[in-house]
Design a protein around this motif. Structure first.
Motif: not given
Length: 198
Positions: A21, A27, A30, A32-33
């Motif tokens: 996190d 970074n 997300s 979607e990853d």
């Protein structure tokens, strides 16, 4: 892309990964990853351990069952606790083999070794996924099919179907694609009939 790290295992080929996190990395990944059916690799700087598939996820919120006293909504200039966000995303990952770096192919099956706690977990690239599905002779392999059906949890059929639809476009050989498409259609029929019977 790094997704997180191994925090525990439920069995020899079923591992739990804690997603990084914003408090841990600059970074973070997300949603979607690390979606359902994502291919991941468990490896450190020292060695490659295994290839796995995300088959389930959980959001861990320690504040949810807390029925204790709550702070007032008005800010207090003398008392401002530094609260940390302790909500975690956990991924269930089934190990399905390993990459053979020397021969640029994949080995599929239950890995013999135990992956250590804190081993980094990364999302695999399209090229790595394709390489994992090739045997040393360069032919398509999908021998972890039975492992997914038996160990993929409540979503096993949907997981196999998702994986097949993801990997079919990667192969250029029409015969290889046709064989996987037949398997995908049979599984789609099985899912549909199973839903009707309920």
């Amino acid at each position: 892309m790094r997704l997180g790290k191994v925090v525990r295992s439920n069995s020899h080929c079923d591992y739990v990964v804690q997603v990084d996190d914003a408090l841990e990395v600059r970074n973070p990944p997300s949603p979607e990853d690390y979606g359902f059916g994502s291919f991941v690799k468990l490896e450190s700087n020292q060695r490659h351990w295994a290839v796995g598939l995300v088959y389930n996820s959980q959001i861990l919120n320690p504040m949810f069952p807390n029925a204790g006293p709550r702070l007032s909504s008005q800010p207090d200039p003398y008392f401002s606790p530094d609260l940390q966000n302790e909500v975690r995303t956990l991924l269930s990952v089934i190990l399905i083999g390993a990459l053979d770096e020397e021969r640029s192919c994949g080995w599929q099956g239950i890995p013999r070794v135990v992956v250590p706690v804190n081993t980094p977990v990364f999302r695999m690239s399209q090229e790595e996924i394709l390489r994992f599905h090739l045997n040393p002779q360069g032919q398509t392999q999908f021998s972890y099919y039975g492992l997914l059906l038996s160990s993929g949890g409540n979503f096993a059929n949907h997981l196999v179907y998702q994986v097949l639809n993801d990997i079919i476009p990667m192969f250029s050989d029409p015969a290889q694609r046709r064989a996987l498409q037949i398997l995908s259609k049979e599984l789609a029929w099985k899912i549909t009939v199973g839903a009707i019977r309920r």
